[in-house]
Design an enzyme around this catalytic site. Structure first.
Site, PDB file in Angstrom:
ATOM      1  N   SER A 208      -1.422  -9.690 -28.443  1.00  0.00           N
ATOM      2  CA  SER A 208      -0.691  -9.486 -29.640  1.00  0.00           C
ATOM      3  C   SER A 208       1.299  -9.669 -29.212  1.00  0.00           C
ATOM      4  O   SER A 208       1.204  -9.721 -28.155  1.00  0.00           O
ATOM      5  CB  SER A 208      -0.521  -7.954 -29.679  1.00  0.00           C
ATOM      6  OG  SER A 208       0.338  -7.294 -30.775  1.00  0.00           O
TER       7      SER A 208
ATOM      8  N   TYR B 114      -2.249   1.159 -27.764  1.00  0.00           N
ATOM      9  CA  TYR B 114      -2.571   0.064 -28.332  1.00  0.00           C
ATOM     10  C   TYR B 114      -1.679  -1.060 -27.730  1.00  0.00           C
ATOM     11  O   TYR B 114      -2.126  -2.287 -26.955  1.00  0.00           O
ATOM     12  CB  TYR B 114      -2.141  -0.236 -29.884  1.00  0.00           C
ATOM     13  CG  TYR B 114      -2.457  -1.650 -30.551  1.00  0.00           C
ATOM     14  CD1 TYR B 114      -3.826  -1.960 -30.667  1.00  0.00           C
ATOM     15  CD2 TYR B 114      -1.429  -2.609 -30.541  1.00  0.00           C
ATOM     16  CE1 TYR B 114      -4.039  -3.216 -30.995  1.00  0.00           C
ATOM     17  CE2 TYR B 114      -1.873  -3.732 -31.200  1.00  0.00           C
ATOM     18  CZ  TYR B 114      -3.289  -4.075 -31.402  1.00  0.00           C
ATOM     19  OH  TYR B 114      -3.559  -5.499 -31.752  1.00  0.00           O
TER      20      TYR B 114
END
Length: 239
Positions: A134, A147
């Site tokens: 990400s 996360y």
């Protein structure tokens, strides 16, 4: 990488970015197996001609199911795409299990699959591992600490194994999506890229031999980070 007739495994491939990656790999001539947790979504993928494996990658049994599902097959492309968010709150002990599930799915499972499927990948003339991280692996946002930590950990792992495998037939690729329009980001404001466009950048990067695929606005984040990591962190922590 020539995708024609290559066997690919896409984890989390029955929904979101993974589904679009699977569809575009299939359109490029690859044979594709997808894994996922939803029987209904896997059935829909099977109807489109995909191989399917049911398994929750936050559990050892789910990882076993995926490994066993490709046993004896000429796997040439492993795409570790499956990922979950976390409801972790720093001052709430009750959310630690959510954090643990996020860590197991987003970090532990890709490491396990890379390790356990590497012998199969090594046996092919040409192979690749694609770990989907990400833009938050570059600089975290305060609202998604666990996360972000899993994606940063997977980024570090990917860079390390790329070096370890640099003289082998297995290429190691990192794909860094921006904020994508998926179930995970439903309700979040701000600009989002479509799953189709994100997947298109990832598949194009695989085909053209990139080691790092920065999709959408991650290109700008990488530029800012290259100039000033501290500035990139300050921007993203408030994002």
């Amino acid at each position: 990488m020539d995708l024609r007739n290559k066997l690919a495994l896409v984890t989390g491939g029955s929904d979101g970015i993974g589904r679009e990656i699977a569809l575009q790999l299939q359109a490029a001539g690859a044979d594709v197996i997808v894994s996922g947790r939803s029987a209904e979504k896997l059935q829909a993928m099977a109807a489109l001609g995909f191989g399917t494996i049911a398994g929750d990658l936050s559990t050892p049994a789910g990882i076993d199911a995926v490994v066993n599902g490709v046993a004896g097959k000429p796997l040439a492309l492993l795409i570790n795409n499956a990922g979950v968010g976390s409801e972790y709150e720093l001052d709430d002990i009750a959310t630690l299990e959510s954090a643990a599930q996020c860590i197991r799915t987003n970090l532990d499972a890709p490491i396990a699959l890379c390790t356990r499927l590497l012998p199969v990948l090594r046996a092919q003339p040409e192979a690749a591992i694609v770990n989907v991280t990400s833009g938050l692996a570059i600089a975290p946002r305060a609202g998604g600490s666990v996360y972000c930590a899993t994606k940063a950990g997977l980024r570090s792992y990917t860079q390390a194994i790329r070096h370890l495998l640099k003289d082998s037939n297995v290429r190691v690729i990192e794909a860094l999506p921006p904020v994508v329009e998926t179930n995970m980001t439903a309700g979040r404001a701000g600009k989002k890229i479509s799953t189709h466009d994100c997947a298109a950048e990832i598949v194009r990067g695989i085909r053209t031999g990139k080691s790092e695929i920065n999709a959408g606005m991650v290109k700008l984040l990488q530029l800012v980070h290259s100039i000033s990591p501290a500035l990139a962190r300050r921007i993203m922590l408030r994002f």
